[in-house]
Design an enzyme around this catalytic site. Structure first.
Site, PDB file in Angstrom:
ATOM      1  N   LYS A 189      17.441  37.910  39.103  1.00 39.31           N
ATOM      2  CA  LYS A 189      17.132  37.038  40.244  1.00 39.31           C
ATOM      3  C   LYS A 189      16.451  37.903  41.304  1.00 39.31           C
ATOM      4  O   LYS A 189      17.093  38.700  41.979  1.00 39.31           O
ATOM      5  CB  LYS A 189      18.448  36.447  40.761  1.00 39.31           C
ATOM      6  CG  LYS A 189      18.501  36.117  42.228  1.00 39.31           C
ATOM      7  CD  LYS A 189      17.776  34.843  42.575  1.00 39.31           C
ATOM      8  CE  LYS A 189      17.875  34.603  44.075  1.00 39.31           C
ATOM      9  NZ  LYS A 189      16.840  35.340  44.833  1.00 39.31           N
ATOM     10  N   GLU A 265      25.064  48.013  45.240  1.00 39.18           N
ATOM     11  CA  GLU A 265      24.291  49.039  45.965  1.00 39.18           C
ATOM     12  C   GLU A 265      23.906  48.401  47.287  1.00 39.18           C
ATOM     13  O   GLU A 265      23.070  47.502  47.320  1.00 39.18           O
ATOM     14  CB  GLU A 265      23.009  49.399  45.208  1.00 39.18           C
ATOM     15  CG  GLU A 265      23.200  49.805  43.773  1.00 39.18           C
ATOM     16  CD  GLU A 265      23.791  51.185  43.645  1.00 39.18           C
ATOM     17  OE1 GLU A 265      23.611  51.991  44.569  1.00 39.18           O
ATOM     18  OE2 GLU A 265      24.459  51.438  42.627  1.00 39.18           O
ATOM     19  N   CYS A 300      16.701  51.492  51.812  1.00 37.50           N
ATOM     20  CA  CYS A 300      18.168  51.532  51.949  1.00 37.50           C
ATOM     21  C   CYS A 300      18.644  52.890  52.424  1.00 37.50           C
ATOM     22  O   CYS A 300      19.592  52.990  53.191  1.00 37.50           O
ATOM     23  CB  CYS A 300      18.820  51.173  50.623  1.00 37.50           C
ATOM     24  SG  CYS A 300      18.296  52.210  49.263  1.00 37.50           S
ATOM     25  N   GLU A 398      23.113  48.409  60.367  1.00 34.99           N
ATOM     26  CA  GLU A 398      21.836  48.640  59.711  1.00 34.99           C
ATOM     27  C   GLU A 398      20.793  47.684  60.299  1.00 34.99           C
ATOM     28  O   GLU A 398      21.020  46.476  60.349  1.00 34.99           O
ATOM     29  CB  GLU A 398      21.988  48.376  58.218  1.00 34.99           C
ATOM     30  CG  GLU A 398      20.723  48.643  57.438  1.00 34.99           C
ATOM     31  CD  GLU A 398      20.879  48.338  55.956  1.00 34.99           C
ATOM     32  OE1 GLU A 398      21.424  47.276  55.619  1.00 34.99           O
ATOM     33  OE2 GLU A 398      20.439  49.174  55.152  1.00 34.99           O
TER      34      GLU A 398
HETATM   35  P1  NAD Z   1      20.286  40.223  50.750  1.00 38.30           P
HETATM   36  O1  NAD Z   1      21.703  40.567  50.459  1.00 38.30           O
HETATM   37  O2  NAD Z   1      20.015  39.205  51.765  1.00 38.30           O
HETATM   38  O3  NAD Z   1      19.577  39.698  49.422  1.00 38.30           O
HETATM   39  C1  NAD Z   1      19.585  40.454  48.237  1.00 38.30           C
HETATM   40  C2  NAD Z   1      19.511  39.508  47.057  1.00 38.30           C
HETATM   41  O4  NAD Z   1      20.703  38.729  47.041  1.00 38.30           O
HETATM   42  C3  NAD Z   1      18.339  38.525  47.108  1.00 38.30           C
HETATM   43  O5  NAD Z   1      17.829  38.346  45.816  1.00 38.30           O
HETATM   44  C4  NAD Z   1      19.008  37.257  47.598  1.00 38.30           C
HETATM   45  O6  NAD Z   1      18.338  36.092  47.193  1.00 38.30           O
HETATM   46  C5  NAD Z   1      20.372  37.358  46.950  1.00 38.30           C
HETATM   47  N1  NAD Z   1      21.403  36.575  47.627  1.00 38.30           N
HETATM   48  C6  NAD Z   1      21.472  36.242  48.936  1.00 38.30           C
HETATM   49  N2  NAD Z   1      22.565  35.476  49.174  1.00 38.30           N
HETATM   50  C7  NAD Z   1      23.211  35.332  47.984  1.00 38.30           C
HETATM   51  C8  NAD Z   1      24.399  34.671  47.581  1.00 38.30           C
HETATM   52  N3  NAD Z   1      25.159  33.985  48.437  1.00 38.30           N
HETATM   53  N4  NAD Z   1      24.771  34.757  46.287  1.00 38.30           N
HETATM   54  C9  NAD Z   1      24.033  35.462  45.405  1.00 38.30           C
HETATM   55  N5  NAD Z   1      22.882  36.093  45.728  1.00 38.30           N
HETATM   56  C10 NAD Z   1      22.474  36.035  47.008  1.00 38.30           C
HETATM   57  O7  NAD Z   1      19.555  41.586  51.051  1.00 38.30           O
HETATM   58  P2  NAD Z   1      17.991  41.793  51.384  1.00 38.30           P
HETATM   59  O8  NAD Z   1      17.803  41.409  52.787  1.00 38.30           O
HETATM   60  O9  NAD Z   1      17.136  41.181  50.335  1.00 38.30           O
HETATM   61  O10 NAD Z   1      17.867  43.366  51.193  1.00 38.30           O
HETATM   62  C11 NAD Z   1      18.119  44.258  52.184  1.00 38.30           C
HETATM   63  C12 NAD Z   1      19.448  44.940  51.963  1.00 38.30           C
HETATM   64  O11 NAD Z   1      19.467  45.622  50.714  1.00 38.30           O
HETATM   65  C13 NAD Z   1      19.715  46.010  52.988  1.00 38.30           C
HETATM   66  O12 NAD Z   1      21.042  45.936  53.419  1.00 38.30           O
HETATM   67  C14 NAD Z   1      19.460  47.301  52.230  1.00 38.30           C
HETATM   68  O13 NAD Z   1      20.075  48.427  52.741  1.00 38.30           O
HETATM   69  C15 NAD Z   1      19.957  46.956  50.882  1.00 38.30           C
HETATM   70  N6  NAD Z   1      19.414  47.865  49.867  1.00 38.30           N
HETATM   71  C16 NAD Z   1      20.267  48.764  49.246  1.00 38.30           C
HETATM   72  C17 NAD Z   1      19.769  49.657  48.308  1.00 38.30           C
HETATM   73  C18 NAD Z   1      20.685  50.644  47.586  1.00 38.30           C
HETATM   74  O14 NAD Z   1      20.273  51.199  46.561  1.00 38.30           O
HETATM   75  N7  NAD Z   1      21.887  50.889  48.072  1.00 38.30           N
HETATM   76  C19 NAD Z   1      18.419  49.640  47.993  1.00 38.30           C
HETATM   77  C20 NAD Z   1      17.575  48.730  48.657  1.00 38.30           C
HETATM   78  C21 NAD Z   1      18.103  47.846  49.574  1.00 38.30           C
END
Ligand code: NAD
Length: 494
Positions: A189, A265, A300, A398
């Site tokens: 997804k 992650e 991240c 963050e």
């Molecule tokens: P997000 O959590 O909003 O979304 C991530 C994914 O989860 C998307 O595909 C989204 O559609 C899905 N999602 C959202 N709500 C959901 C739900 N209720 N149930 C299931 N899936 C759902 O995060 P984002 O804004 O897309 O990404 C940014 C975040 O990702 C930041 O916090 C960043 O630090 C983190 N990140 C972490 C790493 C790592 O390796 N630790 C790497 C890159 C980004």
């Protein structure tokens, strides 16, 4: 050297309407619903993708389940899986620039970085795990005579992978590479605002000979498609990269359904600690600026907290501001651009909100305003915020944007206390010429990766994962296989 003519041609190339990939075929949403893909470059509508339904997610999971259970992938010789994955990596590489530009138009990352960090990195990751597929051995246990204990490593089953909008291919490949090499099948997804390049490489997987149903991609909203994957009784392992709040929901969904394993992650508030004895302050300033501002801070592991020894604080901040002012921010398809667009208007407003709040609290802010608004795109000048207190929101939460919080420190102990004074524990850096101090801090700082005299760039050979609320699993390196392989014991009486 980037082919600028080709990039310019691709900049305006029409983008096909997106489609799910389910059971090897392109599919629209079950109710025909679509969502617009807004380009952060200029706010225009690039194309549409299916607004997936729960039924779509369930169809993809059923296809992945069938593909796993009938052994069309898990039952192949590992060398045969390897051949398909290597061919896939080759196809991605052949089309790297096209895929990179498509991804940039979708998510705004600067092209120089996107090419390396997206298709080329994804191809490298897939190749790395493909090469390992036929080198994974089980174990013979050192049991007492009379019994033979064998430890098999078996593919864990159907993997649900939910990924974010920053670096969709790099992060996607960190999940897909080991999962597919291990023999699992996958339902992926992508994020709402970064689906196009993942859909493209999923089509290439079919071209490379991956059997139908092995890799399925369902686009749409997290709360619908992602939630359906997280709650499915037929998904065995859930791997996720994204924000903490979503991570929590996924763990709840797993607990309320089939107790699938969940690997998270998550985000960070990573400290970048500069001591007065750093080997080269100009280099430290240059690398620190890129450590937070590349990809407009949407990284991240971004070094979003700069901790500077007080004796050099003003001098270092001045060097950093000079480097920052020299960074070209804007059109991500211009190869000279150092920081491209913010992914969405929502994220841009969030970033600006942190800056407004810091100013209102009396903090000094260098940069931090919206720029290039006339393009219709989502651009922001990098912000350096000084005089930050540990209790400020900007020091604790963050931002996930080009916003750097700067704090001075006097002693090593104080630096460690500030560095660890966060709920997160993803990355950190230490700049010092003192070898003993470097090693001490690597031990004392609670983070998944501690850089010394550099920031960013660890390759696929080392694990990436967080401690504390930055997560509970590791991508990258051979350790990533542990998530996708179950241990099974055979206990044989001799
Ligand atoms: P997000 O959590 O909003 O979304 C991530 C994914 O989860 C998307 O595909 C989204 O559609 C899905 N999602 C959202 N709500 C959901 C739900 N209720 N149930 C299931 N899936 C759902 O995060 P984002 O804004 O897309 O990404 C940014 C975040 O990702 C930041 O916090 C960043 O630090 C983190 N990140 C972490 C790493 C790592 O390796 N630790 C790497 C890159 C980004």
């Amino acid at each position: 050297m980037l082919d600028t003519n080709r990039i310019e041609a691709l900049r305006h190339a029409p983008v096909d309407r997106g489609a799910h990939i389910i059971d090897g075929a392109r599919r629209a949403a079950s109710d025909g619903a679509e969502m617009e893909v807004i380009s952060p470059l200029d706010g225009s509508v690039l194309t549409t993708i299916p607004r997936g339904t729960r039924e779509d997610a369930e169809a993809a999971i059923a296809a992945a389940r069938r593909a796993f259970d009938d052994g069309r992938w898990s039952g192949l010789a590992p060398a045969a899986r390897k051949a398909v994955l290597l061919r896939w990596a080759e196809l991605i590489e052949e089309q790297a620039l096209e895929i990179a530009v498509l991804g940039v138009r979708d998510n705004g990352t600067e092209i120089g970085m996107a090419l390396k960090a997206e298709p080329l990195s994804a191809a490298g990751t897939i190749r790395y795990y493909a090469e390992a597929a036929d080198k994974l051995y089980g174990e013979i246990a050192p049991t007492a005579p009379g019994h033979l204990g064998l430890v098999h490593r078996e593919p864990a089953g159907v993997v649900g992978a939910i990924v974010p909008w920053n670096f969709p291919l790099m992060i996607g490949a960190w999940k897909l590479g080991p999962a597919l090499a291990a023999g699992c099948t996958v339902v992926l997804k992508p994020a709402e605002t970064a689906s196009l390049s993942l859909l493209r490489i999923a089509e290439l997987a079919q071209d490379a000979g991956m059997p139908p149903g092995v890799l399925n991609v369902v686009t749409g909203e997290g709360a619908v498609v992602g939630d359906a994957i997280a709650r499915s009784m037929d998904v065995d392992v859930l791997v996720f990269t994204g924000s903490g709040p979503t991570g929590r929901r996924l763990m709840e969904a797993a607990a309320q359904s089939n107790l699938k394993r969940v690997y998270l992650e998550l985000g960070g508030k990573s400290p970048n600690i500069v001591f007065a004895d750093a080997p080269d302050l100009d280099e430290a300033a240059k690398v620190s600026a890129m450590g937070i501002f590349r990809n407009s801070g949407q990284v991240c592991v971004a070094g979003s907290r700069l901790l500077v020894e007080r004796a050099i604080h003003d001098d270092f901040v001045a060097r950093l501001a000079k480097v920052t002012d020299s960074l070209r921010v804007g059109d991500p398809l211009d190869p000279a651009t150092a920081a491209g667009a913010v992914n969405s208007e929502v994220q841009l407003q969030r970033n600006l909100g942190f800056v407004v709040e810091a100013r209102a609290a009396g903090r000094k802010v260098h940069g931090g305003e919206r720029i290039l608004a006339e393009t219709g795109g989502f651009y922001m000048a990098p912000a350096i915020v000084t005089g930050v207190e540990p209790t400020d929101r900007i020091a604790r939460e963050e931002v996930f944007g080009p916003v750097l919080a700067v704090q001075p420190f006097d002693t090593e102990d104080e630096a460690v206390a500030l560095a660890n004074g966060t709920d997160y524990g993803l990355a950190a850096a230490v700049w010092t010429s003192d070898l003993s101090r470097a090693h001490r801090l690597v031990r004392r700082i609670r983070a998944g990766v501690v850089h010394v005299n550099t920031y960013g760039g660890p390759d696929i050979t080392v694990p990436l994962g967080g401690v504390k609320q930055s997560g509970n699993g590791h991508d990258k390196s051979l350790h990533a296989f542990d998530k996708y392989l179950d241990l099974k014991t055979a206990w044989i009486k001799l």
